[in-house]
Design a protein around this motif. Sequence first.
Motif, short mmCIF file in Angstrom:
data_model
loop_
_atom_site.label_atom_id
_atom_site.label_comp_id
_atom_site.label_asym_id
_atom_site.label_seq_id
_atom_site.Cartn_x
_atom_site.Cartn_y
_atom_site.Cartn_z
N MET A 1 0.84 -1.19 0.00
CA MET A 1 0.00 0.00 0.00
C MET A 1 0.88 1.24 0.00
N VAL A 2 0.39 2.29 -0.65
CA VAL A 2 1.04 3.61 -0.59
C VAL A 2 0.03 4.58 0.00
N ARG A 3 0.48 5.38 0.97
CA ARG A 3 -0.38 6.40 1.56
C ARG A 3 0.17 7.78 1.24
N LEU A 4 -0.73 8.72 1.09
CA LEU A 4 -0.39 10.12 0.84
C LEU A 4 -0.66 10.92 2.10
N SER A 5 0.33 11.70 2.54
CA SER A 5 0.15 12.51 3.74
C SER A 5 1.09 13.70 3.67
N HIS A 6 0.93 14.63 4.61
CA HIS A 6 1.81 15.79 4.62
C HIS A 6 3.17 15.48 5.21
#
Length: 462
Positions: free
Chosen positions: A180-185
């Motif tokens: 999985m790849v997550r996008l966050s700041h």
Amino acid sequence: MRAEPQAAPYRADTPIAQLAPWLADPVRAADFPQTTLRFRNHRWDGAVGLDHLSDTDWVRHFGRFEALPDNLPQPLALRYHGHQFRVYNPDLGDGRGFLFAQMRDGAGRLLDLGTKGSGQTPWSREGDGRLTLKGAVREILATEMLEALGVNTSKTFSVIETGEDLYRSDEPSPTRSAVMVRLSHGHIRIGSFQRLAYLETREEMTALIDYCLAQFPGPTPPEDAPGRDEPAVILLHQVVERLAQLAAEWMAAGFVHGVLNTDNMNVSGESFDYGPWRWLPAWDPSFTAAYFDHGGLYAFGRQPEALHWNCGQLAVALRLVAEAPPLIAALERFGPLYQAALARQFLWRLGVQSRGFEADYALIAQAEQTMREGGLSPDVFFHRYRFGRNAQGDFAAALQEFAPAGEDHALWQEDAPPSLVVDQVEAFWAAIDQRDDWAPLGDTVAAIRRLGEALGPPPRPG
């Protein structure tokens, strides 16, 4: 990331590279036997200029982890320590994930792409570095619902099935695998600061503080706050504000994260890393999500306390470069900030305007009683009584002076809202596991996004 995604060109920027020699270890992704794309977040891929990628190129970058143009040449497994169920553990770090890329969105904000299940790292200990496909599906559901309910959350960016059989003690095995790849700041945790305090590396602590202030900008401390010009004090004020807000968002969402260790607390204020999460089946402060949380440390009603305690551990770490009194003053703001945020979130979800602190909290107390007495989940409660409709008895009396707020939507006329109680989540997984049927998951994501559209933008502090 509370703003709506806006289309932007791809713009790589890797400020973390300056910290990498002492913050992270270069690693390689696992070589998976297969890479089958299962989920691609078309809502957010354009926000970082990656919507142009074909599915084939998507898999090359997010299944095989070929570097993105002008980005990090090699993934970085971050180092950190942490309190796990309030026991300090110095033997932590990214054990099955890494930071893969950094880029700017259209507003210039830094966004990170991080992984889960991408293989072993120097911090894997005895783990295999992998993620179950069920875990990835659960993270899709958690992030989509939290985003819809106005929670500041990481976004599930990509899920690719990897073709390995995994063995786990807490679910039927062998089971399917995914990356999985997550996008966050950002991926800087409270535990990142705890590690530097443990090592007593003042120069690196100062550099990490400066990085966070530059990349996660926030409001300045109140004018009467002691030490308000000191970088460490400014950072703690910002983290206290963010985590008080996050605690309120979870509570109004009826969400139980399950594992609120300091290595799971992002100083950007985003909720992330979803393992044993649950949504409340009925309003119950003692409800726990993790089967291993025997004492209820992270029960639903104790989540604000847990985040305040974690802020305290950040303050302890920052003592390496700051005096105690201004840090204590920052911590003392948590309670009032949380109370104000809870009222905002609760009334936003109910669809009524604030009437001031005392009236708002009287309404919240009556709402909690209505849920307890009726055995209602927060999802059902907020749907049934949106804009104050259908209220009866004491709850109707408490609502009399509150004016409706927000726009109407066809969703509010339907019998029930989208929800993610455990039986529903298990049904989605069974369809995938037994029949390879992804339609129920896709339909649910679409329904959850419609809920977010009906609720509209969440309230902002101030």
